[in-house]
Motif scaffolding. Structure first.
Motif, PDB file in Angstrom:
ATOM      1  N   ALA A  56       5.027 -19.589  -2.701  1.00 14.22           N
ATOM      2  CA  ALA A  56       5.721 -18.709  -3.641  1.00 14.22           C
ATOM      3  C   ALA A  56       5.321 -17.250  -3.498  1.00 14.22           C
ATOM      4  CB  ALA A  56       5.441 -19.170  -5.073  1.00 14.22           C
ATOM      5  N   THR A  57       4.248 -16.957  -2.771  1.00 14.07           N
ATOM      6  CA  THR A  57       3.664 -15.619  -2.796  1.00 14.07           C
ATOM      7  C   THR A  57       4.610 -14.546  -2.266  1.00 14.07           C
ATOM      8  OG1 THR A  57       1.411 -16.481  -2.643  1.00 14.07           O
ATOM      9  CG2 THR A  57       1.753 -14.215  -1.946  1.00 14.07           C
ATOM     10  N   GLY A  58       5.162 -14.744  -1.066  1.00 15.45           N
ATOM     11  CA  GLY A  58       6.054 -13.735  -0.503  1.00 15.45           C
ATOM     12  C   GLY A  58       7.299 -13.535  -1.338  1.00 15.45           C
ATOM     13  N   ILE A  59       7.765 -14.599  -1.984  1.00 16.40           N
ATOM     14  CA  ILE A  59       8.935 -14.495  -2.861  1.00 16.40           C
ATOM     15  C   ILE A  59       8.563 -13.717  -4.117  1.00 16.40           C
ATOM     16  CG2 ILE A  59      10.698 -15.793  -4.116  1.00 16.40           C
ATOM     17  CD1 ILE A  59      10.112 -18.137  -2.147  1.00 16.40           C
ATOM     18  N   ALA A  60       7.384 -14.001  -4.673  1.00 18.79           N
ATOM     19  CA  ALA A  60       6.928 -13.270  -5.861  1.00 18.79           C
ATOM     20  C   ALA A  60       6.796 -11.778  -5.573  1.00 18.79           C
ATOM     21  CB  ALA A  60       5.598 -13.840  -6.344  1.00 18.79           C
ATOM     22  N   GLN A  61       6.316 -11.438  -4.379  1.00 12.40           N
ATOM     23  CA  GLN A  61       6.242 -10.022  -4.003  1.00 12.40           C
ATOM     24  C   GLN A  61       7.630  -9.389  -4.034  1.00 12.40           C
ATOM     25  OE1 GLN A  61       4.374 -10.460  -0.085  1.00 12.40           O
ATOM     26  NE2 GLN A  61       2.587  -9.357  -0.849  1.00 12.40           N
ATOM     27  N   ALA A  62       8.612 -10.091  -3.467  1.00 16.39           N
ATOM     28  CA  ALA A  62       9.975  -9.567  -3.432  1.00 16.39           C
ATOM     29  C   ALA A  62      10.569  -9.457  -4.833  1.00 16.39           C
ATOM     30  CB  ALA A  62      10.849 -10.449  -2.541  1.00 16.39           C
TER      31      ALA A  62
ATOM     32  N   ILE B  20       0.867 -14.193  12.021  1.00 15.24           N
ATOM     33  CA  ILE B  20       2.280 -13.917  11.770  1.00 15.24           C
ATOM     34  C   ILE B  20       2.330 -12.898  10.649  1.00 15.24           C
ATOM     35  CG2 ILE B  20       4.535 -14.856  11.148  1.00 15.24           C
ATOM     36  CD1 ILE B  20       3.407 -17.652  11.846  1.00 15.24           C
ATOM     37  N   SER B  21       3.093 -11.846  10.829  1.00 11.62           N
ATOM     38  CA  SER B  21       3.208 -10.808   9.810  1.00 11.62           C
ATOM     39  C   SER B  21       4.681 -10.503   9.559  1.00 11.62           C
ATOM     40  CB  SER B  21       2.484  -9.531  10.251  1.00 11.62           C
ATOM     41  OG  SER B  21       2.504  -8.555   9.233  1.00 11.62           O
ATOM     42  N   VAL B  22       5.037 -10.354   8.292  1.00 15.45           N
ATOM     43  CA  VAL B  22       6.430 -10.079   7.914  1.00 15.45           C
ATOM     44  C   VAL B  22       6.468  -8.875   6.976  1.00 15.45           C
ATOM     45  CG1 VAL B  22       8.520 -10.980   6.832  1.00 15.45           C
ATOM     46  CG2 VAL B  22       7.031 -12.526   8.121  1.00 15.45           C
ATOM     47  N   VAL B  23       7.357  -7.949   7.265  1.00 15.15           N
ATOM     48  CA  VAL B  23       7.616  -6.801   6.392  1.00 15.15           C
ATOM     49  C   VAL B  23       9.090  -6.842   6.002  1.00 15.15           C
ATOM     50  CG1 VAL B  23       7.756  -4.277   6.250  1.00 15.15           C
ATOM     51  CG2 VAL B  23       5.786  -5.381   7.349  1.00 15.15           C
ATOM     52  N   ASN B  24       9.360  -6.886   4.702  1.00 21.03           N
ATOM     53  CA  ASN B  24      10.722  -6.876   4.178  1.00 21.03           C
ATOM     54  C   ASN B  24      10.929  -5.640   3.319  1.00 21.03           C
ATOM     55  OD1 ASN B  24      11.453  -9.372   5.373  1.00 21.03           O
ATOM     56  ND2 ASN B  24      10.608 -10.524   3.655  1.00 21.03           N
ATOM     57  N   ILE B  25      12.113  -5.060   3.393  1.00 21.09           N
ATOM     58  CA  ILE B  25      12.412  -3.826   2.672  1.00 21.09           C
ATOM     59  C   ILE B  25      13.665  -4.014   1.834  1.00 21.09           C
ATOM     60  CG2 ILE B  25      13.062  -1.389   2.905  1.00 21.09           C
ATOM     61  CD1 ILE B  25      11.366  -1.323   5.473  1.00 21.09           C
ATOM     62  N   PHE B  26      13.583  -3.591   0.577  1.00 22.84           N
ATOM     63  CA  PHE B  26      14.686  -3.679  -0.364  1.00 22.84           C
ATOM     64  C   PHE B  26      15.021  -2.277  -0.863  1.00 22.84           C
ATOM     65  CE2 PHE B  26      12.388  -7.623  -0.307  1.00 22.84           C
ATOM     66  CZ  PHE B  26      13.347  -8.610  -0.404  1.00 22.84           C
ATOM     67  N   GLU B  27      16.285  -2.033  -1.153  1.00 22.19           N
ATOM     68  CA  GLU B  27      16.645  -0.693  -1.626  1.00 22.19           C
ATOM     69  C   GLU B  27      17.888  -0.691  -2.487  1.00 22.19           C
ATOM     70  OE1 GLU B  27      19.163   1.102   2.153  1.00 22.19           O
ATOM     71  OE2 GLU B  27      16.974   1.294   2.181  1.00 22.19           O
ATOM     72  N   ARG B  28      17.926   0.294  -3.374  1.00 20.05           N
ATOM     73  CA  ARG B  28      19.134   0.587  -4.146  1.00 20.05           C
ATOM     74  C   ARG B  28      20.003   1.546  -3.351  1.00 20.05           C
ATOM     75  NH1 ARG B  28      17.591   2.189 -10.272  1.00 20.05           N
ATOM     76  NH2 ARG B  28      19.635   3.190 -10.018  1.00 20.05           N
ATOM     77  N   ARG B  29      21.320   1.353  -3.461  1.00 16.62           N
ATOM     78  CA  ARG B  29      22.231   2.236  -2.729  1.00 16.62           C
ATOM     79  C   ARG B  29      23.271   2.854  -3.661  1.00 16.62           C
ATOM     80  NH1 ARG B  29      23.125  -1.161   2.961  1.00 16.62           N
ATOM     81  NH2 ARG B  29      20.949  -0.971   3.654  1.00 16.62           N
ATOM     82  N   ASP B  30      22.987   2.838  -4.975  1.00 14.46           N
ATOM     83  CA  ASP B  30      23.920   3.441  -5.924  1.00 14.46           C
ATOM     84  C   ASP B  30      23.689   4.950  -6.002  1.00 14.46           C
ATOM     85  OD1 ASP B  30      21.396   2.570  -7.062  1.00 14.46           O
ATOM     86  OD2 ASP B  30      22.144   3.301  -8.977  1.00 14.46           O
TER      87      ASP B  30
END
Length: 400
Positions: A350-356, A390-400
């Protein structure tokens, strides 16, 4: 070429705890899914087209083929499902895989669900033995190798090369647990001092007990979809800013730390993952271009290594910059606003999902005002397995 950028249609998670004797994994997941339904305004999951299950260990969860059981438990039959596993990076890899499924056109919506029961259901000694199985069994485990020892060796090398001090990484342990006080789902909020960290029980030099992250029970889910699907099926989607899953990167490194010698101060895989994600998101100055970040603080010093590997500060400057408050809630780039693994907890799947989830809620402006980052528009998660094998970087953003 990116075709369809997924959006976060909704999120849900349980409280993370050192022990949930009232729950097994399926109960935890049901609890998280109920939270997701409230978050989205949906009455059921019948419109969801795909499931993706995230958990690390059959042993911790006491169940083989757990993905099929969980898929059945939350009523996603007869839709397809798949399990993703990658050590500590499992949750972030699951999100990355879901991103690709939507990109490919395989589905327009996918529920990423992760859980783990690696709290007090097993002793800490057994937990360390099980985690050690994630290292190279033939070459490391049989000579007494443990991840705490590997991380400690890396941090000692960092201290020797750059002059990093225990007080600097103790700042991470203090700050992240402080941030957890403003997270009602966090496992271990604490008001402690640097002296408290330095005086806690030695574990593996230079790390002490309060430098170490938590063993936890918990579950987290994130519903990803096309924007059109979210607008049609999630009543709450139109009521808040659209958060796009904008970019993802993944890097790898040798399984054995000794094979990296003498370059053991930092995580090469994390550097590679970050550069992939930054290229995809057109990020050229990470410190300025990212507003909030959830970093993988399995040990306090790992956050120092991460801010360097992610390009927030130059190599060797992590300790000084963290101690200066650059990454505090009041700093230029707040990190681990949720409390991180040190304060929020770390049920592996659940950790990576909780971060997101923390990043999405920050971008929506929905977290406790005491940890809310003002005007946050772009956020990053950093998750890794082992010693960043193994390393994963995910990026989220607003586009409004």
């Amino acid at each position: 070429m990116i075709k369809t950028v997924p959006v976060v249609a909704g999120v849900g998670m349980t409280r993370f705890a050192s022990d949930r004797p009232d729950c097994n994994p399926r109960d935890l997941l049901a609890e998280a899914v109920l939270a997701l339904l409230v978050d989205t305004g949906m009455l059921h999951l019948r419109a969801v087209q795909h499931g993706l299950c995230s958990y690390e260990s059959d042993h911790f969860n006491k169940q083989m083929t757990l993905a099929a059981i969980l898929h059945d438990q939350i009523g996603l039959l007869p839709t397809p499902t798949v399990r993703v596993e990658g050590g500590g990076a499992t949750g972030a890899l699951a999100l990355r895989t879901a991103w690709a499924y939507i990109q490919s056109g395989l589905c327009d919506s996918i529920l990423v669900y992760g859980c783990e029961t690696n709290g007090r259901g097993v002793s800490s000694q057994t937990a360390n033995q099980l985690f050690a199985l994630s290292a190279d069994f033939d070459w490391e485990m049989m000579i007494g190798g443990t991840y705490t020892g590997f991380y400690a060796a890396m941090m000692r090398a960092h201290m020797d090369k750059y002059g990093t001090t225990p007080e600097q990484f103790a700042h991470v342990a203090v700050r992240n647990r402080h941030n957890a006080q403003y997270n009602p789902l966090a496992q271990k909020p604490m008001d402690i001092s640097i002296a408290d960290v330095l005086n806690s029980r030695p574990v593996a030099e230079p790390y002490r007990l309060l430098d170490c992250s938590l063993l936890s029970d918990g579950a987290a889910v994130m519903l990803l979809s096309t924007e059109a699907w979210a607008r049609e099926h999630c009543p709450r989607f139109a009521q808040r800013p659209a958060v796009h899953f904008a970019a993802t990167g993944c890097g790898t490194d040798t399984m054995r730390l000794g094979d990296r010698y003498p370059d053991i101060t930092n995580f090469r895989a994390k550097q590679a993952a970050a550069q992939q994600a930054y290229t995809m998101a057109s990020i050229t100055n990470p410190l300025d271009d990212i507003d909030v970040a959830e970093l993988y603080d399995s040990y306090s010093g790992v956050e120092i290594q991460a801010v360097e590997d992610l390009g927030f500060v130059p190599p060797g400057a992590g300790g000084r910059s963290i101690a200066s408050g650059l990454f505090d809630l009041s700093g230029q780039l707040p990190v681990n606003t949720s409390g991180g693994l040190l304060g929020r907890g770390a049920p592996v799947g659940a950790t990576g999902i909780a971060q997101a989830i923390e990043i999405a809620q920050q971008l929506w402006g929905e977290v406790d005002p005491r940890r809310q980052v003002a005007n946050a528009r772009r956020g990053l998660t950093d998750t890794h397995a082992g010693i960043a094998t193994i390393s994963v970087v995910n990026i989220f953003e607003r586009r409004d």
